[in-house]
Design an enzyme around this catalytic site. Structure first.
Site, PDB file in Angstrom:
ATOM      1  CG  HIS A   1      -2.142  -0.811   0.917  1.00  0.00           C
ATOM      2  ND1 HIS A   1      -2.172  -2.164   1.395  1.00  0.00           N
ATOM      3  CD2 HIS A   1      -3.429  -0.607   0.694  1.00  0.00           C
ATOM      4  CE1 HIS A   1      -3.367  -2.512   1.028  1.00  0.00           C
ATOM      5  NE2 HIS A   1      -4.131  -1.759   0.511  1.00  0.00           N
ATOM      6  N   GLY A   2       2.308   1.202   0.305  1.00  0.00           N
ATOM      7  CA  GLY A   2       2.916   2.494   0.184  1.00  0.00           C
ATOM      8  C   GLY A   2       4.440   2.240   0.769  1.00  0.00           C
TER       9      GLY A   2
END
Length: 420
Positions: free
Chosen positions: A266-267
């Site tokens: 997700h990041g």
């Protein structure tokens, strides 16, 4: 792209299948690692060792996580014998670069659409369904998600920690509620639009969301949220590690790997990793203790539990700086010396109460259930039959017009998934 195409062909003709699979997947992960995580790693080294002095700026290719995972699933499925390798490079390029889903998902597996790449014939009925689904998704994004984002961002100030600490507790709760609605409405809207556009040209994609906010446990939530990502990690990471056919401690390790990678996907920041580990902790608790107890509780109690866990999880997801996460958690309970409420927040709540009720309803299957009920009545009532047909024709037109007005009249149009 070329790596996946060549790797799958080599797997099909060589006896060193496993070695080719490892090299191919390793190269693809290396590319995504460079573009997405190299600066994150350098920042960590700089904070510890003071080197390097300058961290380069690397432009992240749009949608790299989605199409890389799709190509990994393609190569793995060829290795497993679940699909034949695509010998024409440009057809595999078509699969990886389908414009309507390569930026924000869902993650589409090659075996699901391999026949449709070569031969598809959308019917008039499917085109109509696709147009309706696309317009619903567009309205969810342009009208609901963007409006939720405007309210959330007016309270959740991320560029100034001192200002964040002064926000009234009621404002933080309201802001996080709107962010919780925004992230679902935004992401599911893109999936709706992708599925709709796919239907218009003969592609059938799997559903990516199944009303996750009606879940009664975190286990249930992750069966309903971003289904294509959850199933990817299940089939290509969790099960190859042994799944749940192992001892307790190995099972915990398998879950730890999956949720560490889920957070990292997700990041490239510590809050994303923390967010993944946060859900790992609750899933371990549910598997070992909570799940049986939740089934015995009244539905509304288990539902409140799941919503509360997800709600606080979005706080971790929202704020990149760990200090901001702490500030928000404290501020929600007035521990920053901040007010519990204010006239401005109360007024905003009153002004937006009907919109929030509608946004919450749009996050549940309520409208779908009402439509199905009316549709069943229409089979025995000619007047209702004509009305529902008019509704089916008019709905996409009205939603498209309202979405166009919303986009033209509002320059605020955030894209949450730019980092993917």
């Amino acid at each position: 792209m070329y790596i996946a195409w060549a790797g799958a062909l080599l797997i099909d003709i060589t006896s060193y299948r496993k070695a080719i699979l490892v090299i191919t997947v390793g190269l693809m992960l290396g590319l995504i690692g460079y573009f997405k995580y190299f600066c994150f790693i350098l920042t960590g080294f700089q904070s510890v060792f003071g080197l390097p002095e300058v961290i380069p700026e690397i432009v992240l290719p749009i949608g790299i996580s989605f199409y890389t995972f799709q190509l990994i699933s393609y190569v793995a499925d060829v290795y497993r014998g679940e699909c034949e390798p695509q010998r024409k490079y440009w057809l595999l390029l078509l699969y990886a670069g389908l414009f309507h889903q390569c930026i924000a998902g869902p993650i589409v597996r090659y075996q699901d659409i391999q026949n449709e790449i070569m031969d598809r014939m959308p019917s008039r009925q499917e085109i109509g369904r696709g147009i309706k689904r696309f317009c619903i998704g567009l309205a969810k994004k342009a009208i609901l998600a963007n409006s939720c984002a405007a309210i959330a961002d007016s309270y959740l100030i991320t560029n100034n920690s001192s200002s964040l600490a002064k926000i009234p507790a009621e404002g933080l709760w309201l802001g996080m509620l709107c962010f919780m609605l925004e992230i679902y409405l935004d992401f599911s809207a893109y999936s709706d639009m992708a599925i709709g556009m796919g239907l218009m040209i003969g592609f059938h994609y799997r559903e990516n969301f199944n009303y996750p906010y009606i879940s009664r446990s975190i286990t249930d939530f992750w069966r309903r949220w971003h289904i294509s990502l959850s199933s990817f990690f299940r089939d290509y990471v969790y099960i190859p590690l042994g799944g749940n056919r192992v001892g307790r401690y190995r099972l915990i390790f398998n879950l730890l790997v999956v949720w560490f990678l889920t957070g990292l996907w997700h990041g490239a920041s510590w809050n994303d990793i923390l967010w993944g580990l946060y859900f790992f902790a609750f899933l371990v608790l549910e598997k070992n203790l909570l799940l049986k107890k939740l089934k015995g509780l009244p539905r509304f109690v288990s539902h409140i539990y799941a919503l509360a866990v997800v709600y606080f999880g979005w706080v971790i997801f929202k704020f990149e700086r760990l200090t901001d996460i702490g500030t928000v958690f404290k501020g929600m309970f007035g521990l920053n010396g901040n007010e519990f409420t204010s006239m401005a927040v109360s007024l905003s709540m009153r002004n937006n109460i009907f919109f929030l009720i509608f946004a919450i309803a749009a996050s549940t299957p309520l409208m779908k259930l009402i439509y199905k009920k009316v549709q069943s009545i229409s089979q025995h009532n000619r007047s209702v039959f004509y009305l529902i047909n008019i509704y089916d024709i008019a709905l996409p037109i009205v939603l498209l017009a309202l979405s166009a007005f919303a986009l033209v009249g509002n320059s605020y149009n955030p894209f949450l998934y730019f980092q993917f």
